[in-house]
Scaffold this motif. Structure first.
Motif: not given
Length: 172
Positions: A59-62, A72-77, A79-80
């Motif tokens: 899991l990476v911040t990009t 939207k993304f499925t957790a744990p992905e 949107v910050i």
């Protein structure tokens, strides 16, 4: 790693990885990894997990770009943050899963396999010409390969740098 060091390392592997112009593959690897400085687990091409991947991930911040502010993304992905750049263009800071590979060569081969998927079939005929290939991958006929709105222009600059290094290093 310098441009020449990166090209000397990746270009020969890109020639073996798949039936795609190695200039394209090397330039994209350089762009996605910052000339090898930011490769996530031998994933020099910034390949996200996707639906079919069953191997290891990180899991990476990009950064991603989308035409709507409601992705939207499925957790744990996740949107910050979302920043509107212009009409129908939003810059997202996100947490995404990226594929991990045992070797750079394994990642390059997976990249070639992805580009052969049906959503890129209109581009495949241009795979031996880096500049035409990138344009076809971004032309909105089927799926776009990259979300960055400046992807084609950025890749054109990367192609020039890689071509110069290939010529200088006599790798062609």
């Amino acid at each position: 790693m310098t441009v020449n060091e990166f090209v000397k390392w990746i270009y020969p592997q890109a020639k073996l990885a798949g039936d795609i112009d190695p200039i394209f593959t090397t330039a994209q690897a350089a762009l996605e990894s910052g000339w090898g400085k930011a490769a996530i687990g031998n994933n020099l091409l910034g390949i996200t997990k996707g639906k079919s991947w069953r191997g290891p991930v990180q899991l990476v911040t990009t950064t991603e770009f989308f035409s709507t502010p409601t992705v939207k993304f499925t957790a744990p992905e996740a949107v910050i943050s979302v920043t509107k750049l212009k009409d129908r263009c939003y810059k997202y800071k996100v947490k995404r899963f990226f594929r991990l590979y045992n070797t750079a060569a394994e990642g390059l081969k997976d990249h070639a396999a992805i580009l052969q998927k049906p959503q890129f079939k209109d581009a495949w005929a241009y795979r031996h010409d880096a500049r035409q290939f990138v344009r076809k991958l971004q032309d909105n006929i089927n799926s776009k390969y990259a979300t960055d709105i400046n992807y084609v222009a950025t890749m054109d600059k990367m192609f020039a740098m890689v071509e110069s290094a290939v010529k200088q290093l006599k790798l062609g």
